[in-house]
Design a protein around this motif. Sequence first.
Motif, PDB file in Angstrom:
ATOM      1  N   ASP A   1       0.843  -1.200   0.000  1.00 57.90           N
ATOM      2  CA  ASP A   1       0.000   0.000   0.000  1.00 57.90           C
ATOM      3  C   ASP A   1       0.877   1.248   0.000  1.00 57.90           C
ATOM      4  O   ASP A   1       2.084   1.158   0.215  1.00 57.90           O
ATOM      5  N   CYS A   2       0.250   2.415  -0.218  1.00 49.86           N
ATOM      6  CA  CYS A   2       1.013   3.671  -0.237  1.00 49.86           C
ATOM      7  C   CYS A   2       1.806   3.804   1.069  1.00 49.86           C
ATOM      8  O   CYS A   2       1.245   3.693   2.161  1.00 49.86           O
ATOM      9  N   ALA A   3       3.111   4.046   0.934  1.00 49.25           N
ATOM     10  CA  ALA A   3       3.970   4.109   2.120  1.00 49.25           C
ATOM     11  C   ALA A   3       3.756   5.388   2.921  1.00 49.25           C
ATOM     12  O   ALA A   3       4.205   5.491   4.056  1.00 49.25           O
ATOM     13  N   VAL A   4       3.026   6.346   2.343  1.00 52.50           N
ATOM     14  CA  VAL A   4       2.792   7.606   3.049  1.00 52.50           C
ATOM     15  C   VAL A   4       1.417   7.600   3.738  1.00 52.50           C
ATOM     16  O   VAL A   4       1.323   7.771   4.953  1.00 52.50           O
ATOM     17  N   CYS A   5       0.350   7.370   2.962  1.00 56.22           N
ATOM     18  CA  CYS A   5      -0.987   7.482   3.569  1.00 56.22           C
ATOM     19  C   CYS A   5      -1.623   6.134   3.884  1.00 56.22           C
ATOM     20  O   CYS A   5      -2.655   6.063   4.554  1.00 56.22           O
ATOM     21  N   GLY A   6      -1.034   5.040   3.392  1.00 53.91           N
ATOM     22  CA  GLY A   6      -1.566   3.718   3.701  1.00 53.91           C
ATOM     23  C   GLY A   6      -2.709   3.251   2.829  1.00 53.91           C
ATOM     24  O   GLY A   6      -3.208   2.142   2.987  1.00 53.91           O
TER      25      GLY A   6
ATOM     26  N   THR B   1       4.124   4.759  -3.622  1.00 49.93           N
ATOM     27  CA  THR B   1       3.210   5.725  -2.989  1.00 49.93           C
ATOM     28  C   THR B   1       2.160   6.149  -4.016  1.00 49.93           C
ATOM     29  O   THR B   1       2.349   5.942  -5.218  1.00 49.93           O
ATOM     30  N   CYS B   2       1.089   6.788  -3.520  1.00 47.70           N
ATOM     31  CA  CYS B   2       0.140   7.406  -4.440  1.00 47.70           C
ATOM     32  C   CYS B   2       0.914   8.468  -5.233  1.00 47.70           C
ATOM     33  O   CYS B   2       1.938   8.962  -4.770  1.00 47.70           O
ATOM     34  N   PHE B   3       0.385   8.832  -6.374  1.00 48.95           N
ATOM     35  CA  PHE B   3       1.060   9.839  -7.188  1.00 48.95           C
ATOM     36  C   PHE B   3       1.140  11.164  -6.430  1.00 48.95           C
ATOM     37  O   PHE B   3       2.152  11.844  -6.458  1.00 48.95           O
ATOM     38  N   GLU B   4       0.068  11.485  -5.700  1.00 46.33           N
ATOM     39  CA  GLU B   4      -0.010  12.758  -4.970  1.00 46.33           C
ATOM     40  C   GLU B   4       0.829  12.741  -3.685  1.00 46.33           C
ATOM     41  O   GLU B   4       1.263  13.792  -3.215  1.00 46.33           O
ATOM     42  N   CYS B   5       1.016  11.569  -3.109  1.00 49.35           N
ATOM     43  CA  CYS B   5       1.683  11.473  -1.798  1.00 49.35           C
ATOM     44  C   CYS B   5       3.204  11.570  -1.870  1.00 49.35           C
ATOM     45  O   CYS B   5       3.830  12.077  -0.951  1.00 49.35           O
ATOM     46  N   GLY B   6       3.789  11.027  -2.929  1.00 47.47           N
ATOM     47  CA  GLY B   6       5.249  10.886  -2.935  1.00 47.47           C
ATOM     48  C   GLY B   6       5.966  11.843  -3.865  1.00 47.47           C
ATOM     49  O   GLY B   6       5.356  12.712  -4.489  1.00 47.47           O
TER      50      GLY B   6
END
Length: 240
Positions: A151-156, A175-180
């Motif tokens: 899963d996204c390592a930033v927001c899960g 990560t999601c495109f927006e998160c990383g």
Amino acid sequence: MEIKVNALVLKAVDYNENDKILTLLTAEYGKITAGIKGVKKPAAKLRFAAQPFCFAEYVLSEKSGKYTVINCSECESFFDLRTDICRFYAACAVIEAAAALTVEGEENADVFYGSVRALTKMCAGDDERAPLIEYLTFILGKSGYALSAGDCAVCGESLYAAEKMRFDMDTGTFTCFECGTGAGASRSTYHTLRKAEGKEYDEYFASADGEKRALRLIREYFSYKTENPLKSLSEYIRLI
Ligand SMILES: [Zn+2]
């Protein structure tokens, strides 16, 4: 002193007129260097023991920290890895990665057995791509450079159905495109890596194209972490 080891030849370099220096990955003592005499003569009894990919039981004599091969009985030559250029470069990538990620004299049985298992699969099957991806993710994980298609390592959030995402070279995670802030990664890379990691994956994206993309990402990540460009993997990617 004599020792007996189960070993895989990672490298064989010419030395003197008829000798070679071998880099062996052993199950018992990790990576070691050993000389082998007279093996360049056409009739040499131990000629087979100085071939890359040779998996055998070696008898070594040790004298002031230097090893010399005095006998060898072959377990598997992996001959079929030499009959097809794609398989050959895939197998070269296995031993090159093993050589890069092991330290002389440090026991590393997992990497030894993982390498033998990968070469066995490549030799027996008609597809070398999947075993190569599985092996490279396995060996990176064992060396402290785990790569994870979770899963996204930033927001899960789950990335399973995400159309766009990024891969972070520092953490080896998506990560999601927006998160990383990492480089963009494709869905096919992501699902192919999930397949190699034994996670649930989308068959549609874990395609032949996905395998090629996943190998490119692994190559970039490997050289980012180890400063080793893994030349045989580049050659393999060019061929497929
Ligand atoms: Zn996120």
